[in-house]
Design a protein around this motif. Sequence first.
Motif, mmCIF file in Angstrom:
data_model
loop_
_atom_site.group_PDB
_atom_site.id
_atom_site.type_symbol
_atom_site.label_atom_id
_atom_site.label_comp_id
_atom_site.label_asym_id
_atom_site.label_seq_id
_atom_site.Cartn_x
_atom_site.Cartn_y
_atom_site.Cartn_z
ATOM 1 N N HIS A 212 -49.210 53.467 54.059
ATOM 2 C CA HIS A 212 -48.998 53.153 52.645
ATOM 3 C C HIS A 212 -50.102 53.758 51.776
ATOM 4 C CE1 HIS A 212 -47.795 50.824 49.124
ATOM 5 N NE2 HIS A 212 -49.063 50.474 48.980
ATOM 6 N N TYR A 213 -51.340 53.747 52.275
ATOM 7 C CA TYR A 213 -52.473 54.202 51.477
ATOM 8 C C TYR A 213 -52.853 55.666 51.719
ATOM 9 C CZ TYR A 213 -53.290 49.357 50.140
ATOM 10 O OH TYR A 213 -53.143 48.098 49.612
ATOM 11 N N LEU A 214 -52.541 56.220 52.882
ATOM 12 C CA LEU A 214 -53.084 57.528 53.258
ATOM 13 C C LEU A 214 -52.075 58.669 53.286
ATOM 14 C CD1 LEU A 214 -55.475 56.424 56.153
ATOM 15 C CD2 LEU A 214 -56.003 56.750 53.739
ATOM 16 N N LEU A 215 -50.779 58.373 53.348
ATOM 17 C CA LEU A 215 -49.791 59.450 53.397
ATOM 18 C C LEU A 215 -49.457 59.939 51.993
ATOM 19 C CD1 LEU A 215 -47.275 58.229 56.123
ATOM 20 C CD2 LEU A 215 -48.952 60.068 56.321
ATOM 21 N N PRO A 216 -49.316 61.260 51.807
ATOM 22 C CA PRO A 216 -48.962 61.790 50.480
ATOM 23 C C PRO A 216 -47.480 61.634 50.182
ATOM 24 C CG PRO A 216 -49.114 63.585 52.045
ATOM 25 C CD PRO A 216 -49.517 62.335 52.794
ATOM 26 N N ARG A 217 -47.157 61.597 48.906
ATOM 27 C CA ARG A 217 -45.755 61.596 48.509
ATOM 28 C C ARG A 217 -45.119 62.962 48.793
ATOM 29 N NH1 ARG A 217 -45.778 59.406 42.415
ATOM 30 N NH2 ARG A 217 -47.534 60.852 42.315
ATOM 31 N N THR A 218 -43.806 62.985 48.871
ATOM 32 C CA THR A 218 -43.084 64.236 49.089
ATOM 33 C C THR A 218 -43.089 65.050 47.809
ATOM 34 O OG1 THR A 218 -41.663 63.114 50.687
ATOM 35 C CG2 THR A 218 -40.904 65.245 49.858
ATOM 36 N N ARG A 219 -43.644 66.262 47.871
ATOM 37 C CA ARG A 219 -43.783 67.075 46.660
ATOM 38 C C ARG A 219 -42.500 67.835 46.336
ATOM 39 N NH1 ARG A 219 -48.579 67.761 49.534
ATOM 40 N NH2 ARG A 219 -50.445 66.962 48.501
ATOM 41 N N THR A 220 -41.843 68.370 47.359
ATOM 42 C CA THR A 220 -40.635 69.171 47.148
ATOM 43 C C THR A 220 -39.481 68.514 47.875
ATOM 44 O OG1 THR A 220 -41.975 71.175 47.069
ATOM 45 C CG2 THR A 220 -39.612 71.464 47.372
ATOM 46 N N LYS A 221 -38.451 68.122 47.137
ATOM 47 C CA LYS A 221 -37.304 67.459 47.740
ATOM 48 C C LYS A 221 -36.099 68.386 47.734
ATOM 49 C CE LYS A 221 -38.773 62.737 46.650
ATOM 50 N NZ LYS A 221 -38.395 61.440 46.049
ATOM 51 N N ALA A 222 -35.328 68.299 48.813
ATOM 52 C CA ALA A 222 -34.151 69.145 48.962
ATOM 53 C C ALA A 222 -32.963 68.532 48.241
ATOM 54 C CB ALA A 222 -33.832 69.341 50.439
ATOM 55 N N SER A 223 -31.903 69.301 48.127
ATOM 56 C CA SER A 223 -30.670 68.830 47.502
ATOM 57 C C SER A 223 -30.030 67.735 48.349
ATOM 58 C CB SER A 223 -29.689 69.990 47.338
ATOM 59 O OG SER A 223 -28.414 69.534 46.961
ATOM 60 N N THR A 224 -29.355 66.803 47.692
ATOM 61 C CA THR A 224 -28.671 65.717 48.401
ATOM 62 C C THR A 224 -27.179 65.989 48.554
ATOM 63 O OG1 THR A 224 -28.303 64.548 46.312
ATOM 64 C CG2 THR A 224 -30.306 64.008 47.530
ATOM 65 N N ALA A 225 -26.751 67.200 48.236
ATOM 66 C CA ALA A 225 -25.313 67.506 48.230
ATOM 67 C C ALA A 225 -24.738 67.495 49.642
ATOM 68 C CB ALA A 225 -25.081 68.874 47.593
ATOM 69 N N GLY A 226 -23.834 66.546 49.890
ATOM 70 C CA GLY A 226 -23.024 66.554 51.105
ATOM 71 C C GLY A 226 -23.785 66.227 52.384
ATOM 72 N N PHE A 227 -23.023 65.816 53.393
ATOM 73 C CA PHE A 227 -23.578 65.595 54.728
ATOM 74 C C PHE A 227 -22.478 65.844 55.751
ATOM 75 C CE2 PHE A 227 -24.797 63.176 58.477
ATOM 76 C CZ PHE A 227 -26.077 63.649 58.659
ATOM 77 N N ASP A 228 -22.833 66.486 56.827
ATOM 78 C CA ASP A 228 -21.856 66.892 57.842
ATOM 79 C C ASP A 228 -21.666 65.784 58.873
ATOM 80 O OD1 ASP A 228 -20.146 68.346 59.414
ATOM 81 O OD2 ASP A 228 -21.710 69.595 60.317
ATOM 82 N N TRP A 229 -20.897 64.767 58.521
ATOM 83 C CA TRP A 229 -20.640 63.670 59.453
ATOM 84 C C TRP A 229 -19.869 64.121 60.696
ATOM 85 C CZ3 TRP A 229 -23.601 59.687 59.001
ATOM 86 C CH2 TRP A 229 -24.070 59.301 57.734
ATOM 87 N N PRO A 230 -18.851 65.001 60.572
ATOM 88 C CA PRO A 230 -18.195 65.479 61.801
ATOM 89 C C PRO A 230 -19.157 66.207 62.734
ATOM 90 C CG PRO A 230 -16.809 65.930 59.894
ATOM 91 C CD PRO A 230 -18.131 65.463 59.357
ATOM 92 N N GLY A 231 -20.077 66.985 62.170
ATOM 93 C CA GLY A 231 -21.066 67.663 63.009
ATOM 94 C C GLY A 231 -21.955 66.684 63.750
ATOM 95 N N LEU A 232 -22.392 65.620 63.043
ATOM 96 C CA LEU A 232 -23.204 64.590 63.689
ATOM 97 C C LEU A 232 -22.429 63.918 64.819
ATOM 98 C CD1 LEU A 232 -25.669 62.744 63.891
ATOM 99 C CD2 LEU A 232 -24.674 61.335 62.068
#
Length: 487
Positions: A212-232
């Motif tokens: 909680h205190y030592l890890l940095p926040r995520t600076r660059t976030k990827a797109s949230t478009a879609g997810f391949d459920w059949p592939g999973l």
Amino acid sequence: MTANPSDVLSRLAETPLAHALRTERARPRQIRELPNGWWLAVATVCFGAFMGQLDASIATLTYGALRGRFHASDAAVSWVSLGYMLVLVALLVPVGRFSDAHGRKLCYLYGFLVFTAASAACGLAPTLAALIAFRLVQAFGAALLQANSVALVTTSAPRTRMRAALGVQAGAQALGLALGPALGGLLVSTLGWRWVFLVNVPVGVFAVVAGHYLLPRTRTKASTAGFDWPGLALLAVSSTALLLGISAASGLGLPGIATAGAFVVAAVAGYCFWRRINGARLPLIDPILLRTRQISAGLVGALGGYLVLFGPLVLVPDVLGAAHGAARAGLVLTALPLGFAAGALGANRVLPAGWTDRRRALIGSAVAAAALAALIPLPFDPAALIPLYAILGLGLGTFTPANNTLVMGAIPARAAGTGGGLVNMTRGLGTALGVALVTLTLYLVPDPARAAHAATAVLAVVAVGVFASNLLHPRAAGRGEAGPLEL
């Protein structure tokens, strides 16, 4: 008037508590401004690396106690590890993609919470089936940890220090592996098998607070478009059917036609998965990653390396534990991860600075293959195992950080979670295959001494394959390696 459930959920999602639960908190300013503050993030990630490998190595020491407590076969008990690994294999890549989009720190901390709570449940499990079920939940938490561990290291450390940072992380993994056999043998022979899982709880609580205190926040976030459920689904079916088939052939008790059917399903689902990732608009795994020689060769090497590393963690407790007890078997087996730790932490200082990661990976895999080849004709006893397992660990510890650096160095920062998920997915599959193949060998060769030599020969062949995969890495000019892909 009855409230609309969707409206209620929407209002709950906007409450301050809900917002806090899904928001990554920044580190304190004093931590952010430290000149080498990124090492604190690496050290925090090492808790997850330590716990994941401690849990993986310590669980195999419970097999004998679980067989007696629940009157189960070797093949049935092995699913305490195999079920755990299957969930990891299925979830590491999708969890990595989810973390790229929603925050790696957030997912990492929730992963530790789930892992810690499930560890406590495993320690209280009343039946073998309940234990395996709780291990599946524990693996979900571990997936949140492991999918983000490599990504958090590589996005926190400067590129020029990436190999050193990954070496420290690999050293933490090795420490977990090293303590696992000895601690597991001691706990099983004194307090009982339940404490093998309960020991995770205090470390997990401490790691959540530190993160909680030592890890940095995520600076660059990827797109949230879609997810391949059949592939999973295809990936999960393929890996589960493969390991189920190997386990059935190892004496799980399934009919012969069911065993054959499992292998057929694994092959068909694996083929369909490959077709899916090459044809879907947003595939689970970007095929460009797998077509890149530096990445694909590194993933094959990671799978084989962890298969070789985890095979002895099943072999030694089964063969030596029956004759000398769990505590002594654990102490003998400690030589392997201690050698791994020495290689992971020391190779970067001992080997010439001008050597590329490709050369380091080649040297490490060659040493591992030579150690296993030398062990084949020798008696399977502590006098031979301790020095040669230490050399085997030294080779694998030299190979692993260099190989991971080659893979992650070819992946862009915005896909670091997906890349870390790929590395850890192949590691999980390699670990599961190491457990399954050694269990199969022990079943097919009833005589313990002959089975030990046969299993060692199988591991030696895999180690030679790891060496061969390193020859496929593209040669780099000078000290530099290939740069990241443009996705």
